[in-house]
Scaffold this motif. Structure first.
Motif, PDB file in Angstrom:
ATOM      1  N   GLU A 163       0.820  -1.214   0.000  1.00 24.36           N
ATOM      2  CA  GLU A 163       0.000   0.000   0.000  1.00 24.36           C
ATOM      3  C   GLU A 163       0.854   1.263   0.000  1.00 24.36           C
ATOM      4  O   GLU A 163       0.666   2.170   0.805  1.00 24.36           O
ATOM      5  N   VAL A 164       1.777   1.269  -0.931  1.00 21.79           N
ATOM      6  CA  VAL A 164       2.633   2.435  -1.153  1.00 21.79           C
ATOM      7  C   VAL A 164       2.479   2.848  -2.617  1.00 21.79           C
ATOM      8  O   VAL A 164       2.456   1.997  -3.504  1.00 21.79           O
ATOM      9  N   THR A 165       2.344   4.145  -2.869  1.00 23.26           N
ATOM     10  CA  THR A 165       2.169   4.645  -4.230  1.00 23.26           C
ATOM     11  C   THR A 165       3.306   5.591  -4.579  1.00 23.26           C
ATOM     12  O   THR A 165       3.636   6.485  -3.789  1.00 23.26           O
ATOM     13  N   VAL A 166       3.877   5.392  -5.753  1.00 19.35           N
ATOM     14  CA  VAL A 166       4.985   6.234  -6.199  1.00 19.35           C
ATOM     15  C   VAL A 166       4.444   7.505  -6.836  1.00 19.35           C
ATOM     16  O   VAL A 166       3.529   7.472  -7.654  1.00 19.35           O
ATOM     17  N   LEU A 167       5.016   8.639  -6.434  1.00 29.38           N
ATOM     18  CA  LEU A 167       4.613   9.934  -6.982  1.00 29.38           C
ATOM     19  C   LEU A 167       5.488  10.362  -8.145  1.00 29.38           C
ATOM     20  O   LEU A 167       5.031  10.967  -9.099  1.00 29.38           O
ATOM     21  N   THR A 168       6.785  10.081  -8.016  1.00 29.58           N
ATOM     22  CA  THR A 168       7.705  10.470  -9.093  1.00 29.58           C
ATOM     23  C   THR A 168       8.958   9.615  -9.020  1.00 29.58           C
ATOM     24  O   THR A 168       9.309   9.098  -7.964  1.00 29.58           O
ATOM     25  N   LEU A 169       9.605   9.468 -10.162  1.00 30.84           N
ATOM     26  CA  LEU A 169      10.904   8.810 -10.186  1.00 30.84           C
ATOM     27  C   LEU A 169      11.963   9.870  -9.948  1.00 30.84           C
ATOM     28  O   LEU A 169      11.801  11.023 -10.363  1.00 30.84           O
ATOM     29  N   LEU A 170      13.031   9.488  -9.287  1.00 36.39           N
ATOM     30  CA  LEU A 170      14.118  10.426  -9.000  1.00 36.39           C
ATOM     31  C   LEU A 170      15.276  10.147  -9.946  1.00 36.39           C
ATOM     32  O   LEU A 170      15.579   8.991 -10.253  1.00 36.39           O
ATOM     33  N   LYS A 171      15.912  11.231 -10.399  1.00 39.45           N
ATOM     34  CA  LYS A 171      17.009  11.083 -11.350  1.00 39.45           C
ATOM     35  C   LYS A 171      18.301  11.618 -10.744  1.00 39.45           C
ATOM     36  O   LYS A 171      18.284  12.508  -9.901  1.00 39.45           O
ATOM     37  N   ASP A 172      19.399  11.063 -11.226  1.00 40.45           N
ATOM     38  CA  ASP A 172      20.725  11.583 -10.908  1.00 40.45           C
ATOM     39  C   ASP A 172      21.354  11.857 -12.270  1.00 40.45           C
ATOM     40  O   ASP A 172      21.872  10.946 -12.911  1.00 40.45           O
ATOM     41  N   GLY A 173      21.253  13.093 -12.715  1.00 42.68           N
ATOM     42  CA  GLY A 173      21.640  13.389 -14.092  1.00 42.68           C
ATOM     43  C   GLY A 173      20.694  12.667 -15.036  1.00 42.68           C
ATOM     44  O   GLY A 173      19.479  12.772 -14.886  1.00 42.68           O
ATOM     45  N   ASP A 174      21.249  11.872 -15.962  1.00 44.23           N
ATOM     46  CA  ASP A 174      20.410  11.150 -16.912  1.00 44.23           C
ATOM     47  C   ASP A 174      19.886   9.833 -16.354  1.00 44.23           C
ATOM     48  O   ASP A 174      18.944   9.255 -16.875  1.00 44.23           O
ATOM     49  N   ARG A 175      20.562   9.345 -15.322  1.00 42.96           N
ATOM     50  CA  ARG A 175      20.223   7.997 -14.861  1.00 42.96           C
ATOM     51  C   ARG A 175      19.192   8.020 -13.741  1.00 42.96           C
ATOM     52  O   ARG A 175      18.928   9.052 -13.117  1.00 42.96           O
ATOM     53  N   ILE A 176      18.663   6.841 -13.462  1.00 46.81           N
ATOM     54  CA  ILE A 176      17.659   6.727 -12.410  1.00 46.81           C
ATOM     55  C   ILE A 176      18.351   6.712 -11.044  1.00 46.81           C
ATOM     56  O   ILE A 176      19.474   6.231 -10.903  1.00 46.81           O
ATOM     57  N   ALA A 177      17.665   7.245 -10.029  1.00 46.11           N
ATOM     58  CA  ALA A 177      18.261   7.269  -8.691  1.00 46.11           C
ATOM     59  C   ALA A 177      17.304   6.727  -7.626  1.00 46.11           C
ATOM     60  O   ALA A 177      17.697   6.519  -6.487  1.00 46.11           O
ATOM     61  N   GLY A 178      16.044   6.516  -8.002  1.00 44.14           N
ATOM     62  CA  GLY A 178      15.093   6.005  -7.019  1.00 44.14           C
ATOM     63  C   GLY A 178      13.697   6.512  -7.294  1.00 44.14           C
ATOM     64  O   GLY A 178      13.357   6.869  -8.425  1.00 44.14           O
TER      65      GLY A 178
END
Lengths: 609, 258
Positions: A163-178
């Motif tokens: 029961e957790v919903t993701v609001l946004t993806l986090l980026k580190d420059g071009d790559r994914i960070a979480g």
């Protein structure tokens, strides 16, 4: 009160973060955990409730247990033909080759399938598959699959965040960070730091009014990936499953498995005519029965018979029902009749046979519609079921165009092209779930260092709590969602027209403004009104992508049918449509040429023509 | 077609439990209903029109996922499978959360205990494959025999109604009917070689069940939990621990000859 900003929030670190816990997400998490990395698994619901549980018919895998003429080559050719050759041929190849091993692996983990007389896994007929190919457990294969994966997964050391919903993806420059998320229970924010993220969020069905999908299918994965810079592909291809329940009104859209037709169920109009023989597409003529007798024999396992026209691809069957309804030959509530009860003319113990082969269908109609499918025909009509399009991925690794971001299952595009064959979804989940988990773990090991930009999280948090501060007289989230569903159903549905789709696009633009201004009542604790408000941007993003692609594709192919361009146009068969986010924040549409199929696969297509 | 008719709409009162973390009270809502609607439809309608923040869980709306468990007119049921025409039309319908679990909000309870319990049960342990290609041979009849246990949708209504959990709160000593059923599904799986009998007796409290069959009555999948799962497991426990002759035999042979 609780609507004010958290100054601190929990940060959770994983090597691989999997978002979505249906078949694909669970399989990815199991694979990644098996490589020794730390795996987190996020689900909007409780574990084991995802849409996979609804899958009824089975999973396609060319094991050849029932008909030894089957092989990966035939499965590949069937998948490509069904997808009208817009498929990512590499994915279709890997899928056909690897599905048998993935199915056997499920058995080793405890899944119990129906059996052949010699004790092997039984396989059933399904639309578009040349040979009996679907491993199944009665008509509750999805439950068997998700429970097997869930029960196997809980012993793998996976951290499950329910029961957790993701609001946004986090980026580190071009790559994914979480990813930045909130828990539905308390409304607390959570930051997930991870060098690799796997999207396995499923589909977009809630963009439509009539759908077999639950509240969860709001296009989160497609939308989050798009806003993080990934490309979406072929979003115009939405599958309308031909047989959803239509009566009583409250059950409208609930799925009636294709397995009913696989077991001999036939479609009839209000005049009692079996209309599917009226129009058999040219490329399926040689493999389709031309009389009821042959069709019946096929469903009963006669290898020398061809399949009945009820088992043609879903896009075609849905359109045929639509034609009958529009011509005034529909059932009382605007659909057609699906009759399995008729088989009592052919089988001595038909009633018991139906109950054994289709137990949950029997149960579903008894309980929800107060009718006995062993005695009466069902009233059915098309329902929004699946999106073939989705996040563009590399065929081998399932990585998107964003480094470190992977996608698998329904949220990913490629395997199914313009139309998905029934049974190819469950196998898709396990084949590409495994691959996504494997390559995400590899990526995380090779690129472990990521830095979180707190500003990205802060912006997402501010946007998330903004609806609480708005005046109570602003629009409510449910009303905006309903207006979108009505428009998509009416204007970008099973039969499409230029001006209607332009109306839909204008409606979406208007609703975007309303969505940005919705008000939410109450506090952050388990507040579905708030959750719905936060789902709206995702629904609007995927609806816009579907509509823009559907306007661009001026032809009819697979799941995309246009009344103003009713024919297939070969010029549209050489590229995929891509949607990316432009520097101005608007959607950019491009035509991406499909790479030429290598000779060894062309040969396979030719030999199966 | 069905015996249902396209009848008109009517008004009905729904008393829904509102409140957070153990506090709360019934609140009345007037809803416009038609025949063929299920309780979940009404809850959704109230949520969309009158109480946006009304908390409830649901997913499939077809009785397959087991999310929308609640107590309707005092009886544990799935909201999505309870048709209004099965309830008295001229009285208010009460809907409240499952009472055997900690309350979260409105109709939602914290069922996480169930997920923890499952982890404690020994996982599936298959025998060696029957064929060189790593596959097994199972007869349909052997598969059919255990399918009943595997139909469970994990709605936890059986846990909700079980008096050992609901009234006596023995969550640390007793795993409840759902997980006795799960243990039975594994124990009777044609390929499984694991032994869960000692744990059933010592850790999972199977002896605490006194076969009142309340769980069987509320199962939306109509699984004969007591007769077909719990009693056979109790017999296995009895055979292993209270049968001197059996114990002698066991010393000389493996308990499971699968």
């Amino acid at each position: 009160m609780a609507a004010s900003s958290d100054s601190t929030f929990e940060t959770v670190e994983h090597d691989v973060l999997v978002i979505g816990a249906g078949g694909a997400g669970l399989r990815a998490a199991i694979e990644a955990a098996g490589t020794g990395v730390r795996v987190g698994l996020i689900t909007k619901s409780l574990l084991g409730k995802a849409h996979t549980v609804m899958a009824e018919g089975g999973m396609a895998a060319a094991m050849g247990n029932v008909d030894d003429r089957d092989s990966w080559r035939v499965h590949f050719a069937d998948t490509m033909r069904g997808g009208q050759y817009l498929n990512n041929w590499r994915m279709a190849e890997l899928h056909a080759k690897e599905a048998p091993d993935r199915v056997k692996e499920l058995e080793a983990w405890g899944a119990l399938f129906d059996r052949t007389p010699d004790g092997r896994i039984l396989q059933r007929n399904f639309g578009g598959h040349r040979y009996p190919r679907l491993a199944h457990t009665g008509d509750r294969t999805g439950l068997e699959m998700i429970r097997t994966l869930q029960d196997h997964g809980v012993h793998q050391g996976i951290d499950v965040h329910m029961e957790v919903t993701v609001l946004t993806l986090l980026k580190d420059g071009d790559r994914i960070a979480g990813a930045f998320a909130y828990d539905r229970d308390r409304g607390h924010f959570k930051l997930f730091k991870a060098p690799a993220v796997v999207m396995a969020t499923g589909g977009i069905g809630r963009a439509y009014k009539i759908t077999s999908n639950s509240w969860e299918y709001t296009g989160d994965g497609q939308s989050l990936a798009y806003h993080a810079g990934a490309a979406l592909q072929d979003m115009e291809f939405v599958q309308f499953h031909p047989t959803g329940m239509i009566w009583p009104p409250s059950v409208r859209g609930i799925l009636v498995t294709e397995g009913v037709r696989g077991e001999g169920g036939i479609l009839k109009n209000s005049e009692g005519k079996r209309f599917m023989f009226d129009n058999i597409p040219e490329n399926y003529k040689s493999s389709t029965a031309d009389n009821p007798e042959e069709g019946w024999k096929y469903t009963q396992g006669d290898k020398n018979s061809r399949r009945p026209p009820e088992l043609l691809t879903r896009d075609h069957v849905a359109r045929m029902i639509n034609i009958e309804v529009k011509a005034g030959r529909g059932s009382p509530h605007g659909g057609a009749f699906l009759d399995i009860a008729w088989i009592k003319e052919r089988l001595p113990n038909a009633e018991a046979h139906i109950k054994r082969k289709l137990p949950s269908m029997y149960h579903q109609f008894m309980q929800l519609a107060n009718m006995d499918i062993t005695k009466q025909p069902m009233e059915i009509g098309p329902t929004t079921h699946y999106v073939m399009g989705g996040v563009r991925v590399d065929g081998d690794t399932q990585m998107t165009t964003v480094p470190g971001l992977f996608a698998c299952g329904e949220v990913a595009a490629g395997l199914h092209g313009a139309n998905r064959l029934g049974g190819n979804s469950l196998s898709d989940l396990i084949v590409f779930g495994k691959r996504a988990g494997e390559f995400a773990a590899k990526f995380a090991k090779e690129n472990p260092k990521v830095t979180i930009d707190p500003k990205q999280a802060a912006a997402a948090e501010a946007a998330a709590i903004a609806p609480f501060a708005r005046a109570a007289n602003a629009d409510g989230p449910y009303q905006v969602q309903e207006a979108l569903q009505d428009s998509m159903q009416a204007n970008v549905g099973i039969v499409r027209l230029q001006d209607e789709m332009e109306t839909a696009l204008a409606t979406i633009q208007g609703l975007k403004k309303k969505a940005a201004n919705v008000a939410v009542l109450g506090n952050r604790e388990y507040n579905p009104g708030w959750h719905t408000a936060l789902d709206l941007p995702n629904l609007l993003t995927v609806s816009e992508a579907i509509t823009r692609c559907a306007i661009e594709r001026k032809e009819s192919r697979g799941g995309h049918f246009r009344d103003d361009y009713p024919e297939k146009d070969p010029a549209f068969g050489s590229f995929n449509l891509l949607i990316t986010k432009g520097t101005d924040g608007e959607m950019q549409l491009t035509r991406q040429p499909i790479p030429e199929m290598p000779a060894h696969l062309k040969e396979v297509v030719e030999e199966n023509k | 077609m069905s015996t249902m008719t396209d009848s008109g709409t009517r008004k009905q009162t729904f008393s829904l439990w509102r409140g957070e973390r153990g506090t709360g009270a019934f609140k009345d809502y007037e809803a416009t209903v038609t025949d063929g609607m299920v309780v979940l439809d009404v809850v959704h309608q109230i949520q969309a029109e009158q109480a946006n923040d009304l908390a409830c869980r649901w997913n499939c709306k077809a009785g397959k996922c087991g999310s929308c468990s609640a107590e309707i007119n005092g009886k544990p049921k799935l909201m999505c499978m309870t048709r209004l025409d099965q309830l008295p039309a001229n009285e208010p319908v009460t809907v409240e959360p499952m009472r055997a679990f900690p309350h979260v909000k409105d109709l939602v309870t914290d069922v996480s205990w169930n997920f923890e319990v499952k982890k404690k049960i020994l996982k599936f342990v298959p025998r060696a494959p029957d064929a060189p290609d790593g596959t097994w041979r199972i007869q349909q009849a052997d598969s059919d025999r255990v399918q009943e246990y595997r139909k469970c949708i994990e709605c936890f209504l059986c846990q909700d109604v079980c008096h050992v959990l609901r009234d006596h709160h023995m969550h640390d000593e007793f795993i409840g009917p759902r997980f006795l059923l799960y243990a039975a599904a594994l124990e009777m799986h044609p390929l499984d070689t694991g032994d869960r009998v000692p744990a059933l007796k010592k850790d999972f409290g199977i002896g605490l069940c006194n076969i009142t069959k309340c769980c069987t009555e509320v199962c939306p999948e109509h699984i004969q939990i007591t007769d077909n799962a719990i009693i056979p497991l109790k017999e296995r426990v009895a055979d292993e621990y209270f049968d001197p002759l059996g114990q002698l035999v066991q010393i000389f042979s493996r308990r499971k000859e699968k």
